[in-house]
Design a protein around this motif. Structure first.
Motif, PDB file in Angstrom:
ATOM      1  N   ARG A   1      -5.643   4.686  -6.510  1.00 16.53           N
ATOM      2  CA  ARG A   1      -6.222   5.631  -5.540  1.00 16.53           C
ATOM      3  C   ARG A   1      -5.414   6.922  -5.468  1.00 16.53           C
TER       4      ARG A   1
ATOM      5  N   GLU B   1       0.832  -1.206   0.000  1.00 21.18           N
ATOM      6  CA  GLU B   1       0.000   0.000   0.000  1.00 21.18           C
ATOM      7  C   GLU B   1       0.866   1.255   0.000  1.00 21.18           C
TER       8      GLU B   1
ATOM      9  N   ASP C   1      -4.212  -1.182  -6.606  1.00 24.75           N
ATOM     10  CA  ASP C   1      -5.293  -0.342  -6.092  1.00 24.75           C
ATOM     11  C   ASP C   1      -4.747   0.917  -5.422  1.00 24.75           C
ATOM     12  N   SER C   2      -3.623   0.786  -4.723  1.00 25.28           N
ATOM     13  CA  SER C   2      -3.017   1.931  -4.058  1.00 25.28           C
ATOM     14  C   SER C   2      -2.544   2.973  -5.071  1.00 25.28           C
TER      15      SER C   2
END
Length: 193
Positions: free
Chosen positions: A55, A23, A51-52
């Protein structure tokens, strides 16, 4: 560096710190406006880092072979997902798309892919930095093995130095940005063996 290839586990591992490190790496890539290239999976540390990055507003490109896509493990929310025929094509495209390579914790695939790109740097097939994120000392045994290979004269110290190891994503990315290739003749003569 425009893009970094990250090799990492399709499992999250046994400790929450592994996921936290993925992350953090993704967020740091986003902050630095460095794109992610990775294996395209939507599982384990692979999904966490992708996903990090997304985002954080960054670019995430995945490269996945057809046989894994057919198992529905491909991440469908990426900036771009390249579906290729084989693992060999996957590794070649990942290398072509990337300016540096990083290994987060992972298994055989992670180790194999990382060691291959380090070998390519050693052989002069590319001049791209290679580093490991040594989360909780995960890579310490591998780094010790590389040191042992130097002691046993299977690896030159200059080539051992091709593997950069840091414990935080920010420190590792900084070291990769500061890296410059060193020309080392790999081959030994009969006299120097």
């Amino acid at each position: 560096m425009r893009r970094i290839c990250v090799f990492c586990g399709s499992s999250p591992g046994s400790r929450p710190e592994y996921g936290a490190a993925a992350e953090e790496m993704g967020a740091e890539l986003g902050r630095r406006n460095i794109g992610l290239v990775y294996g395209g999976g939507n599982v384990g540390l692979m999904a966490i880092i992708a996903d990090s990055v997304l985002r954080a507003g960054g670019e995430a490109q995945g490269v996945i072979p057809e046989h894994l896509m057919a198992r529905e493990v491909g991440h469908r929310g990426l900036t771009k997902l390249h579906v290729v025929r084989s693992m060999h094509e996957r590794k070649a495209l990942m290398a072509d798309l990337s300016d540096a390579f990083v290994a987060l914790p992972g298994g055989f695939g992670t180790l194999e892919e990382f060691c291959e790109v380090v070998t390519w740097t050693q052989l002069g097939l590319h001049a791209k930095p290679c580093g490991v994120l040594n989360v909780l000392g995960y890579y310490s045994p591998l780094l010790a093995m590389f040191d042992h290979a130097v002691e046993e004269r299977f690896l030159k110290p200059e080539n051992r130095a091709l593997v950069i190891a840091r414990e935080s994503p920010a420190d590792l990315l900084q070291a990769l940005e500061e890296w410059s290739p060193v020309q080392v003749e790999k081959w030994l003569s009969r006299e120097t063996r």
